[in-house]
Design a protein around this motif. Structure first.
Motif, short mmCIF file in Angstrom:
data_model
loop_
_atom_site.label_atom_id
_atom_site.label_comp_id
_atom_site.label_asym_id
_atom_site.label_seq_id
_atom_site.Cartn_x
_atom_site.Cartn_y
_atom_site.Cartn_z
N UNK A 1 4.45 -11.26 -3.99
CA UNK A 1 5.87 -10.92 -3.89
C UNK A 1 6.37 -10.29 -5.18
N UNK A 2 5.98 -10.86 -6.31
CA UNK A 2 6.38 -10.27 -7.59
C UNK A 2 5.80 -8.87 -7.75
N UNK A 3 4.53 -8.75 -7.39
CA UNK A 3 3.86 -7.45 -7.56
C UNK A 3 4.53 -6.36 -6.73
N UNK A 4 4.87 -6.67 -5.49
CA UNK A 4 5.49 -5.67 -4.63
C UNK A 4 6.87 -5.30 -5.18
N UNK B 1 6.12 -13.58 -14.16
CA UNK B 1 5.79 -12.39 -14.93
C UNK B 1 7.09 -11.64 -15.24
N UNK B 2 7.33 -11.39 -16.51
CA UNK B 2 8.56 -10.72 -16.95
C UNK B 2 8.17 -9.41 -17.61
N UNK B 3 8.69 -8.31 -17.07
CA UNK B 3 8.41 -7.00 -17.65
C UNK B 3 9.14 -6.84 -18.98
N UNK B 4 8.72 -5.82 -19.73
CA UNK B 4 9.28 -5.63 -21.08
C UNK B 4 10.78 -5.37 -21.03
N UNK B 5 11.24 -4.56 -20.10
CA UNK B 5 12.68 -4.28 -20.01
C UNK B 5 13.47 -5.55 -19.74
N UNK B 6 12.98 -6.38 -18.86
CA UNK B 6 13.68 -7.64 -18.58
C UNK B 6 13.66 -8.55 -19.80
N UNK C 1 -1.57 -4.31 -13.27
CA UNK C 1 -0.23 -4.85 -13.04
C UNK C 1 -0.33 -6.14 -12.22
N UNK C 2 -1.09 -6.07 -11.14
CA UNK C 2 -1.20 -7.26 -10.30
C UNK C 2 -1.91 -8.39 -11.04
N UNK D 1 0.83 -1.20 0.00
CA UNK D 1 0.00 0.00 0.00
C UNK D 1 0.86 1.26 0.00
N UNK D 2 2.00 1.20 0.65
CA UNK D 2 2.90 2.34 0.61
C UNK D 2 3.41 2.56 -0.79
N UNK D 3 3.83 1.50 -1.46
CA UNK D 3 4.34 1.64 -2.82
C UNK D 3 3.26 2.11 -3.77
#
Length: 1483
Positions: free
Chosen positions: A971-974, A1432-1437, A1418-1419, A889-891
């Motif tokens: 964990x991935x989402x955070x 889940x792999x982001x585009x940059x990765x 995103x989640x 929630x902070x993020x």
């Protein structure tokens, strides 16, 4: 000649000489007789033995000789035995010892047994001796001698005239010696034997007896029967009676005595007269077959008429009833028939005596009469029967005995207590009841009901129900009947008012009273109010039965509602108010906890209020005053159930009103609180219309509670409302009660009840337009409680599962809802609200999460206050970021804050550091947790894959596959959010400040990396991003310029192009057609960099350059899309106008190039503010070019000189594949409009236009762009033929792009596509959908089902402003608020700031919803991968991995793993990795 003539004279006289010869002790009896020559046909003369038995001999000798003679008598015939008896008769005298006398009786028995036929005179002599003796000690011997003498009664010759008298004498002797009766019956000595002999004598010799003798025998037996109570003696008497009836007849003079024996016998208990013994009934039936039958019946009837002996009367009753109506009378031969009418007349006369035994006997007879279906009774007979019952009822009611208990618990054994009139009375009524219920009763029903009415105070529940049913069926209690009102009062006093009456009967009586009231209220209203309703309520204030109280209150509520007389109204309202006082009662067996006796009355007050809400407004205000006074009173402070206060609060908290302030009451039950929900359901269930169906017919239906706003009752009068149109309720009193309960009450349930519902009611802002002062008090109180940490300090009954530190969450829920009242608060008040939320994040409790979400909301609603406190808020968040329950929630808060530049426009350089510190602290914590679990975790490409949530124990085993996926996705989402926060805040920071924070960011990024391990992919891409944005705000991908198109051309090929790979960079150099121009393309994980270079050195060539100059001139003119703001007064004129789309010309679609894009005012302001921040630094820093061309961050690979990639198609495909991987995060979001009353998938998808508020909301989500010819990512929408519509809404920033699949903007053709599949194939494949719900009902999550339907963000109009109302009433005409709710799949955890529904202003709604949708999408992408067991792999990765694969193929290193960066950044000896990666040191 006989042997006696041959004997000489001397021999014949020998016995005489023996007599005169002196005695010798040695002589024996045998020696007196010549036993050797005995002639069997000639008896021996017994006289020779006389000398031996004479009284001159000693008694002992005499007895010895007599015994010897007795033995001889058994075997030999003797004569002159009477002489022997005369010789020993003196021994029978009393002084002689008992043994000696017994010897004489033994001699008599021996003579009888041995010489019975030849006794002669000895027979008479023996009988005379027995008759003259009365010595009781010898009675056994006497009886044995007599029994043997008469052969058991068969032979009484010689004494037939005297034996009866002798036996009767012996009976008297036995009775005179009878012992005193003890509790245990003892037989009278020898009585049964004497009676037995008498019976046998009579049986075989009745013909020899006169009637007087038989009568004397019967009287003697009667005396014996009356005195003895032993079964053996009783059976002997009955045996004699049976013999008399069978073998003789009963003399008339002894008939009464004989019947007395039978009457007393018939009532004997089982233990006295066993079942297997002689039946009295058979004796009586034989008597009725004789000529004495009629006399016997009359005699028995006389027994009834004057019962000197109650037992005889009872027996006579039983014999008569059995003879007349019993089953036994129908068996055997025909007997005398008893007249039913005559017998019933005698029974009625018997009941007039008012004798208990007589009544019990009569009732027992009547039971036998009515329970036999073969008895055909006429109406006259039934009248006599009920006359008897009336007499018995009069007697029974005089007795002081538990008659009611007998009705409730009847005795099963019919033989028990048969002399008890109460038992027999209950038994008779029970039999009639049984026949009545089975419809076998043929008697007069009115007489039965009259008896029930007489005993109404003691009858059972079933009988009372029958009586009430009769009253209902016959309409006895309606005004058409005589004395209906007095009878109704008796019924109320008997079956309703007493608390001892069964609940079912009381409830049934209530139904009757209600029906009578509804039938008579229009004709006899005054009588019903004054003589029925008010008397009925006299004791109801202390009624312990809650259901009865509720029923009576329901009637009173109707009466108050119907009453038109002010005096009666006030009187009955006062009675109801008195019943509504708190009065705790002891719980019943059905209740687990104690309840309050005032609950039903308070429910009644609420019902009256709900009805009067649509009727008389003045009366409604009176009732509302009573309810608010109860809510504010202190009477029920100690009530364990919350008392009537909680019911009053329930109504107050259900009050709502629309913008016109017309009050209504919502009816939804709150499932989180079963107490009041159950009370409310019970109140609705007990409505009379639900249970009035019966013999009376349906009751009048009560006026239903409406859900429409009241026409006359308002919450507030503004300047446009006519005061005469109704009455306003003081809602400030309700708020005052809420504040008082929260601040003063010690009962947790009551406080919790208010705390959970108050925020919901506060969301209805128009309800409290007139309660501004109390709103201010509520805000001050909540802020004070939070700041002083004294919230709910008076509550002392906290459950063990509730921690006091977590109670502030309820205060924050109220404060969160008060944000929507910002217009009435000053700037200082708003600052205090934000500061209170800041207090909530100083320590991690259950309140921390809602406080963070509330601060997220405040960023949109209270921006100035947030901007004032933002630095302190960030500092506190950096301290708690490692707590797993709040980190996400902070993020999310930081991500949303970054997209609101106005909030941090005044940030200095140091103020950005806490933001990065928060995300970096979490990354360090995450890496630390990963290291601690590395020994037990399965290695994956991501350090957080498969690891538990931050803050969880590493040793906790995963219980199932689903929690493991859940933890992995979270964990991935955070982690993604942490890196996203770094990225968007770094790009949001002014360019001049970015370089200063690079060392800090790189240091903290590397600080969490394990020593000796390679840098993970996300850290590497983050560092690559820093190198890209530290020196310039350039886009992540190039846009081909006109210069490039002219000089280089758009053809692709490897003829003039060559690509090198070094580190994690692909460098492509492409020479232009024009000599001297080169296109440099650098492909890196975070994006692609492209530039055109011109070689300034002179090149020897004969070619003429015709393109350079025109290309350079064309660079000065680049068309762009123009925009204009949406006018405030804009209104849609057509479908295209409704979508906010207009065109500047009327050319064909292919030629249209300029499209207006409406913006909300706030979006334009934010864009301008952000552009102003970056406007000061637009020069291109050379460091950017250095880092792009340099081997950063692979700076250790200086010696490597890899060859270029082959000039073939494979290289082209490789580069094309890399270019197709987006350089920004792209999100597709569905948007649905739900029209009024819609709830089906097709009708929702078929909408082509929405409300004006919906259109404005769409404009705020993004900018509208033309789809045809669009070169960007359109999320699958057609870009060539307008198949999916002509326009779409887009939104983007430096690293994110979003497209909104708006259903209303897509073509709709129900003829070709009746299921709207064309729309669903886009929206149905979106993970997140925004639903604008104008239906007026809740939106179901699966309304639009689909495999990818993860999250729905439902936006519903909640508190809409209107321009027709006064500004001071609405606190601003533009103050419209929407309810935003997040619906998610069951396998998804809580994410985002709307885990609980929030109220968002229309001004802030689009940006807030867009940000929530972005995070949810995103989640959802992460969750979708976790469900498929893939990362889940982001585009940059993904771009990084692709470059790695290209490099590995180019260098031939195919065995190396592609994910870990093994030696990419291995530092030189003596140089730290941080120093190498900190590019600010050498740029």
């Amino acid at each position: 000649m006989s042997l006696s003539n041959k004997q000489p004279a001397s021999v014949s006289n020998r016995w005489l000489s023996n007599l005169i010869r002196p005695r010798a002790s040695s002589f024996s009896v045998e020696s007196c007789f010549n036993l050797t020559d005995v002639d069997p046909s000639t008896p021996l003369d017994a006289r020779p033995a006389l000398p031996l038995l004479s009284n001159s001999q000693p008694l002992q000798v005499r007895c010895r000789h007599l015994k010897a003679l007795s033995e001889l008598c058994k075997n030999y015939k003797f004569s002159h035995l009477e002489n022997i008896f005369f010789a020993v008769q003196d021994i029978l005298e009393v002084p002689i010892p008992r043994d000696a006398r017994h010897t004489v009786f033994e001699f008599m028995l021996a003579c009888i047994h041995g010489q019975y036929d030849d006794l002669g005179m000895a027979r008479v002599t023996f009988y005379s001796a027995l008759k003259s003796r009365d010595h009781w000690e010898d009675f056994v011997d006497m009886y044995n001698v007599l029994y043997a003498l008469c052969k058991g009664g068969r032979d009484i010759s010689g004494f037939e005239k005297n034996i009866a008298k002798l036996l009767m004498t012996w009976i008297d002797m036995a009775l005179s010696r009878a012992p005193d009766q003890s509790p245990k019956a003892v037989p009278i000595d020898y009585l049964s034997d004497i009676l037995h002999l008498l019976t046998l004598t009579g049986k075989f010799n009745f013909a020899m007896f006169e009637e007087t003798e038989v009568a004397d025998m019967i009287k003697a037996v009667r005396a014996a029967f009356q005195l003895s109570h032993h079964p053996k003696d009783i059976q002997a008497c009955l045996t004699f009676a049976d013999v008399v009836v069978r073998y003789r007849f009963v003399p008339f003079e002894a008939l009464k005595t004989f019947l007395e024996i039978l009457c007393e016998s018939i009532v004997l208990p089982e233990e006295v007269l066993p079942t297997g013994s002689l039946s009295v009934w058979s004796i009586f039936m034989n008597l009725l077959r004789s000529h004495c039958a009629h006399s016997s019946i009359l005699t028995l009837c006389k027994f009834l008429d004057s019962p000197a002996n109650p037992v005889i009367a009872q027996g006579a009753m039983q014999l008569l009833s059995e003879a007349a109506w019993g089953q036994k009378s129908k068996t055997g031969a025909e007997t005398y028939m008893v007249s039913d009418t005559v017998l019933l007349m005698y029974l009625r006369r018997a009941t007039l005596q008012q004798n208990g035994v007589m009544c019990a006997s009569v009732l027992n007879c009547l039971v036998s009469l009515v329970e036999n279906p073969e008895n055909k009774l006429g109406l006259l007979d039934w009248d006599v029967i009920w006359d008897c019952i009336d007499n018995c009822t009069e007697y029974v009611l005089k007795l002081d005995s538990p008659l009611k208990d007998m009705f409730e618990y009847p005795v099963v054994d019919e033989k028990a207590d048969r002399l008890d009139p109460i038992y027999q009375f209950v038994r008779f009524i029970t039999r009639i009841h049984s026949q009545f219920t089975t419809k076998k009763y043929l008697g007069p029903v009115a007489r039965f009901m009259k008896t029930l009415y007489t005993i109404r105070h003691v009858i059972s529940e079933n009988l009372a129900s029958i009586l009430l049913t009769y009253y209902e069926t016959e309409h006895v209690l309606l005004p058409s009947a005589e004395n209906w009102l007095s009878l109704l009062l008796d019924v109320i006093k008997t079956f309703l008012v007493p608390v001892t009456v069964s609940h079912i009967i009381r409830e049934r009586t209530l139904v009757i009273v209600r029906h009578v009231y509804e039938s008579a209220r229009d004709f006899y209203p005054e009588e019903m109010y004054t003589k029925v309703i008010i008397p009925m309520m006299t004791k109801m204030a202390h009624e312990p039965d809650t259901e009865i109280r509720q029923g009576v209150v329901d009637i009173l509520v109707d009466a108050i509602h119907d009453c038109r007389d002010k005096t009666c109204f006030d009187t009955m309202l006062e009675l109801l108010d008195e019943c509504a006082r708190c009065n705790p009662m002891i719980p019943s067996s059905k209740q687990e906890h104690s309840a309050c006796m005032g609950l039903s009355a308070m429910n009644g007050l609420i019902t009256i209020f709900e009805r009067l809400l649509y009727g008389e407004s003045t009366a409604c205000a009176k009732v509302f005053k009573v309810i608010t006074e109860s809510a504010n009173s202190n009477d029920d402070v100690m009530c364990p159930s919350g008392g009537v206060k909680i019911i009053a609060l329930d109504l107050l908290l259900r009050l709502r009103c629309p913008p016109n302030h017309r009050i209504y009451v919502i009816q939804e039950d709150d499932l989180n609180d079963p107490t009041t929900a159950t009370m409310r359901r019970e109140r609705e269930r007990r409505k009379p219309e639900d249970k009035s169906a019966g013999l009376l017919g349906p009751a009048v239906t009560l006026t239903p509670v409406k859900k429409q706003p009241s026409p006359t009752v308002l919450s507030y009068f503004d300047e446009h409302t006519d005061p005469s149109s109704g009455t306003s309720l003081p809602l400030d009193e309700a708020l005052k009660a809420y504040i008082k309960i929260i601040s003063q009450s010690s009962d947790w349930d009551t406080v919790l009840f208010v705390l959970k519902r108050l925020p919901i009611q506060l969301s209805n802002k128009h309800l409290f337009c007139g309660a501004t002062l109390q709103i201010h008090k509520l805000r001050r109180a909540v802020v004070k409680w939070i700041n002083t940490r004294k919230f709910l300090e008076n509550v002392s009954t906290l459950p063990p599962t509730v921690k006091r530190n977590d109670l502030n969450r309820y205060a924050y829920d109220i404060l969160t809802m008060l944000i929507s009242y910002r217009r009435v608060f000053s700037k200082q008040d708003q600052d205090e609200i934000v500061y209170a939320f800041y207090i909530g994040i100083t320590h991690v409790t259950a309140s921390t999460k809602p406080c963070i979400n509330a601060l997220n909301l405040c960023c949109h609603e209270l921006p100035l206050s947030i901007a004032k406190m933002i630095n302190e808020i960030l500092q506190k968040m950096s301290q708690i970021i490692s707590v797993s329950s709040v980190s996400v929630h902070i993020l999310e808060f930081l991500s949303a804050l970054a997209r609101l530049p106005n909030l941090y426009s005044n940030f200095t350089s140091d103020m950005y550091k806490p933001v990065f510190a928060i995300a970096l602290n979490y990354l360090q914590y995450s890496h630390t947790v990963t290291q601690s679990q590395s020994a037990t975790s399965t290695p994956t490409s991501s350090p957080m894959i498969g690891s538990p949530l931050p803050g969880s124990s590493p040793s906790t085993p995963l219980q199932s596959k689903e929690p493991q996926q859940h933890q992995s996705a979270m964990a991935q989402y955070v982690l993604i959010m942490a890196y996203l926060v770094i990225t968007i805040w770094f790009t949001a920071m002014p360019l001049r400040e970015r370089r200063k924070h690079v060392p800090f960011i790189i240091q903290r990024l590397l600080g969490g990396n394990p020593l000796g391990r390679p840098i993970d992919e996300q850290t590497f891409t983050c560092i690559d991003m820093l190198s890209r944005f530290s020196f310039s705000d350039i886009s992540l991908s190039p846009t081909k310029s006109l210069v490039s198109k002219v000089l280089i051309g758009e053809t692709s090929g490897t003829k003039n192009s060559r690509t090198w790979v070094y580190g994690h960079t692909l460098l492509t150099l492409k020479t232009a057609k024009v000599i001297g121009w080169v296109e440099v393309t650098i492909r890196r994980p975070s994006g692609t960099f492209s530039m055109m270079c011109n070689i300034e050195n002179k090149i020897k060539t004969d070619q003429v350059d015709y393109k350079t100059l025109p290309a350079l001139l064309m660079m000065q003119c680049q068309p762009d899309i123009e925009a204009r703001p949406l006018d405030d007064g804009w209104k849609p004129k057509s479908d295209e106008d409704a979508l906010g789309i207009t065109f500047e010309d009327t050319r064909d679609d292919d030629q249209k190039t300029t499209v207006t894009q409406p913006h909300s005012r706030r979006q334009s302001e934010q864009a301008n503010a952000r552009n102003n921040i970056r406007k000061a630094d637009q020069l291109l820093d050379p460091g950017l070019l250095y880092l792009q061309l340099y081997n950063y961050p692979d700076i250790t690979r200086l010696v490597e000189a890899p060859p270029p990639l082959p000039d073939d198609d494979a290289t082209l495909r490789t580069l094309a594949t890399l270019d197709r991987i987006p350089v920004v995060d792209f999100h597709k979001i569905g948007v649905l409009y739900v029209g009024p009353g819609q709830n089906h998938e097709v009708e929702i998808l078929a909408n082509t236009i929405g409300s004006p508020d919906y259109i404005k909301f769409l404009h705020g989500l993004g900018t509208i762009e033309r789809l045809r010819g669009n070169t960007g990512n359109t999320g699958g929408l057609d870009r060539e033929m307008d198949i999916d519509g002509r326009h779409a809404y887009f939104w983007k920033d430096d690293v994110t792009e979003m497209i909104f699949h708006v259903a209303t903007m897509m073509p709709t053709n129900l003829e070709r596509d009746p299921q709207c599949s064309a729309k669903k194939r886009h929206i149905g494949n979106d993970y997140v959908s925004i639903v604008y719900n104008d239906s007026g009902a809740d939106y179901a999550f699966n309304t639009l089902p689909g495999q990818f339907n993860f999250v729905n963000i439902v936006v519903s109009p909640h508190s809409i402003s209107t321009e027709t109302m006064a500004t001071q009433a609405l606190w601003g005409a533009e103050n419209s608020f929407f309810r935003v709710e997040l619906q998610r799949r069951p396998d998804m955890p809580d994410i985002g700031p709307i885990t609980e529904p929030k109220l968002i202003s229309a001004h802030s709604l689009p940006g807030f919803v867009r940000q929530v949708a972005l995070h949810a999408n995103i989640f959802a992408q992460v969750q979708s991968g976790a469900n498929g067991k893939r990362e889940y792999v982001a585009h940059w990765r993904e771009r990084l991995r692709h470059i790695r694969r290209v490099r590995d193929r180019a260098t031939g290193n195919t065995s190396a793993p592609t994910t870990p960066l093994a030696n990419a950044t291995k530092p030189k000896e003596g140089i730290s990795l941080e120093a190498l990666l900190d590019f600010t040191r050498y740029t």
